[in-house]
Enzyme design. Sequence first.
Site, PDB file in Angstrom:
ATOM      1  CG  HIS A 190      -1.784   1.171   1.314  1.00  0.00           C
ATOM      2  ND1 HIS A 190      -2.875   1.151   0.544  1.00  0.00           N
ATOM      3  CD2 HIS A 190      -1.716   2.368   1.944  1.00  0.00           C
ATOM      4  CE1 HIS A 190      -3.450   2.443   0.845  1.00  0.00           C
ATOM      5  NE2 HIS A 190      -2.769   3.111   1.746  1.00  0.00           N
TER       6      HIS A 190
ATOM      7  CG  HIS B  26      -9.997   3.660   3.548  1.00  0.00           C
ATOM      8  ND1 HIS B  26     -10.417   3.944   4.945  1.00  0.00           N
ATOM      9  CD2 HIS B  26      -8.552   4.008   3.515  1.00  0.00           C
ATOM     10  CE1 HIS B  26      -9.430   4.276   5.578  1.00  0.00           C
ATOM     11  NE2 HIS B  26      -8.356   4.325   4.804  1.00  0.00           N
ATOM     12  CG  ASN B  27     -10.866  -0.801  -2.297  1.00  0.00           C
ATOM     13  OD1 ASN B  27     -11.642   0.041  -2.152  1.00  0.00           O
ATOM     14  ND2 ASN B  27      -9.975  -1.186  -3.153  1.00  0.00           N
TER      15      ASN B  27
ATOM     16  CG  ASP C 271      -4.033  12.321   0.767  1.00  0.00           C
ATOM     17  OD1 ASP C 271      -3.143  12.230   1.314  1.00  0.00           O
ATOM     18  OD2 ASP C 271      -4.755  11.373   0.183  1.00  0.00           O
TER      19      ASP C 271
ATOM     20  CD  GLN D 104      -7.318   3.530   9.244  1.00  0.00           C
ATOM     21  OE1 GLN D 104      -8.279   3.110   8.821  1.00  0.00           O
ATOM     22  NE2 GLN D 104      -5.971   3.825   8.179  1.00  0.00           N
TER      23      GLN D 104
ATOM     24  CG  ASP E 233      -1.680  13.169   4.835  1.00  0.00           C
ATOM     25  OD1 ASP E 233      -1.137  13.357   4.004  1.00  0.00           O
ATOM     26  OD2 ASP E 233      -2.593  12.198   4.645  1.00  0.00           O
TER      27      ASP E 233
ATOM     28  CB  SER F 147      -4.596   7.935  15.360  1.00  0.00           C
ATOM     29  OG  SER F 147      -4.393   6.688  16.429  1.00  0.00           O
ATOM     30  CD  GLN F 148      -7.911   8.254   9.679  1.00  0.00           C
ATOM     31  OE1 GLN F 148      -8.343   8.987   8.788  1.00  0.00           O
ATOM     32  NE2 GLN F 148      -6.803   7.757   9.676  1.00  0.00           N
TER      33      GLN F 148
ATOM     34  N   GLY G 151      -2.457   9.214  -8.246  1.00  0.00           N
ATOM     35  CA  GLY G 151      -3.369   8.116  -8.202  1.00  0.00           C
ATOM     36  C   GLY G 151      -2.876   7.340  -7.138  1.00  0.00           C
ATOM     37  CG  ASN G 152      -4.757   4.278  -3.922  1.00  0.00           C
ATOM     38  OD1 ASN G 152      -3.957   4.229  -3.011  1.00  0.00           O
ATOM     39  ND2 ASN G 152      -5.830   3.498  -4.142  1.00  0.00           N
TER      40      ASN G 152
END
Length: 755
Positions: free
Chosen positions: A43, A89-90, A111, A241, A269, A314-315, A545-546
């Site tokens: 990832h 966030h699959n 982001d 999370q 971030d 943690s967010q 992208g991702n």
Amino acid sequence: MDIEPLHRALGLVDDELARIETVLGREPNTLELALYAVMWSEHCSYKSSRLHLRRLPTTGPQVLVGPGENAGVIDAGDGIAVAIRIESHNHPSAIEPYQGAATGVGGILRDVFTMGARPLALMDPLFFGDLDDARQRWLMEGVVSGISGYGNSVGVPTIGGELTFDADYAQNPLVNVLCAGAMPVERLVLGVASGEGNLAVLLGSTTGRDGIGGVSVLASAGFAGVDGATSRDDAKRPSVQVGDPYEEKRLIEACLALLDQKLVVGIQDLGGAGLVCATSETAARGGVGMDVDVNAVPLREAGLEPYEVMTSESQERMLAIITPENWPAVAALCATWEVRATVVGRVVAPEPDESGRPVGWLRVRDGFDGPVLARVPAASLADDAPLYDRPRERPGDLDARWADEPVLDVSTTDVARDLRAMLVDPAWVYRQYDSQLFLNTVVGPGRDAALLRLAGPGLPASERGIALTTDSNPHWCALDPRRGTALTVAEGVANLACVGARPVAVVNCLNFGNPEHPEVMWQLSESIDGMSEACRDLALPVVGGNVSLYNESGGRDIDPTPVVGVLGVVDHLVAPPPGWSWNDGDALVLVGERRAEGEDPFPLGGSRWAVGHGYLGGRPPAFDASRVARAASFVAGEVAVVLAGAMSDVTAVHDVAGGGLALAVAEMAASTGRGVRVAALAAPGELFSEVAGRYVLATSDSAALIARAAAAGVAAEVVGVVGGSRVVLGDLVDLALDDVVRTRRGSLERALRAS
């Protein structure tokens, strides 16, 4: 009983451990091993895809920031820059749908505002199994609630997306999220640490055990079971999370204020891999080192080990690099916004390694000047992860599947019933979202593309607007990932044309199965080549992208699902576009070449009609870039006339895409409440064929519209007339308008109410 070595338990293979030992010149300790495990996960490091992603075109005259930063940035004109990013966030959403989706929204917002842009809009491409299954309904309702709960609370409108139901996603749903934001060009900032002695300040929420190992545990491995809910998969639940949108809202305002007052040298971030990711990436980009005090990090609970502090996800946390003299001002501003600000590190100069080469070291300390708990080259974490050229294998049955072209036999097919089955309105989903926050939304969810005024606090005055769309077609890509991905890019361009925007940039979320399966790697490579060819031919840079891999369950890979987000710009947005609301007596004009060239004139491979009938063979239509570009440019120009406030004979616009001509016409009829009669079709397949580069326009002056199209070198012909109380398509479909309206509006709600 054999005990699994620690590095394998953390997701590292033996060769990767050996590589770490070579980098360090020694064995790593437990903390160092944990740092490498999360940063070298699939990832975070893209170790299976980086080799192929290099083939994408990433530069262009409007590109300010391309791939590699938190978000791509383009120059939209009038001193305004637009940042855009898409993420997945699959696996978290499959385990815990509400929090998985909510924290996906939170992460994508960070982001964007870490670049200096105020988030303006969200989009959400979602993929689930068939809704006749209770678990799929639970997943969908949880995901939609998570997106709405977070997005609505933080105050960013969700303006569109996609909704796909297919048994292929029953064990592995996909939750992708796109965000776009805007800023004055001069506020653009990068995630770079620089300046020896500068401070690393952690902003936002406290750090807990939520999300520890999330990127390696969830996003870098497939699910074990065939039911998606085995005990082994439930054990991953702590890796999801937990989000707090109100903390995020304060964090957005505080960070933008810090940037406006020029109190920040760099900012990043904390997303995947948490503090180790933010510190190592900012240090590596700046060519410096960084000392981090794990004891200084504010904790949500006592007793966290150093590896937990460094890798927690943690967010609602950001890392700002500031000068020491600015610390009092930073602390005061953050206190105003009730945002926690804590000095947790400092920038240090590179130091020589054993060979005398200067290295920027990431040192994790027990106290600012205390013992060093971990010492690793920052670049080895952020930039030097393994790069794999995994085996690729073309499916052995591919040629046979391509040869098995679906055929529409009207003597055995109830065409009207097939059309009714496609009429699904996603309104139930987007009614959960507030799409009008900021009051910039001109075209919201449910249409070809979303359209926004480019306005907001701190932005220069402008008449410009931006358009956004996300598109995918896994059925095309399952048959031919190269051609299918190219056609997906074309679909995005067509959607933007319907709201009068010219495309300027692409982002992508590449959702694929297990990269250790050679056929999956072939699919990924082919898909990237298809995107690269389409984007080069259409002069579209890919700015970010991702890649989401290991989307599998019980050894079964999902179909290749590249999601393409396309950003467009409108120069003058003073009036809304025509939309789908035609008038009685309007002529219906088909713009674009009516037939495909060089093959079946109306191919059905990968179409919604074919898949609905269980036909999994054939091949998607060919991609013709010049045809796509000419038609899109013409249609966008026609709509731009309306956007600028001028009079036009064009009353409605819709592209011909999934579901073909039949679905496009039926959707317009259902939306506007006026019937339509289409003249004789060239062939039955024309109803459902998905050849790219075609549009349906309604006009009060067909002769004038066709003349303008001819002058632009674009085919156009009258195919029908608006009016009456029925939807008639040649001699194959004759439905009451009320039936079409009722079917489209109620189908999703009826499926959700099913027991």
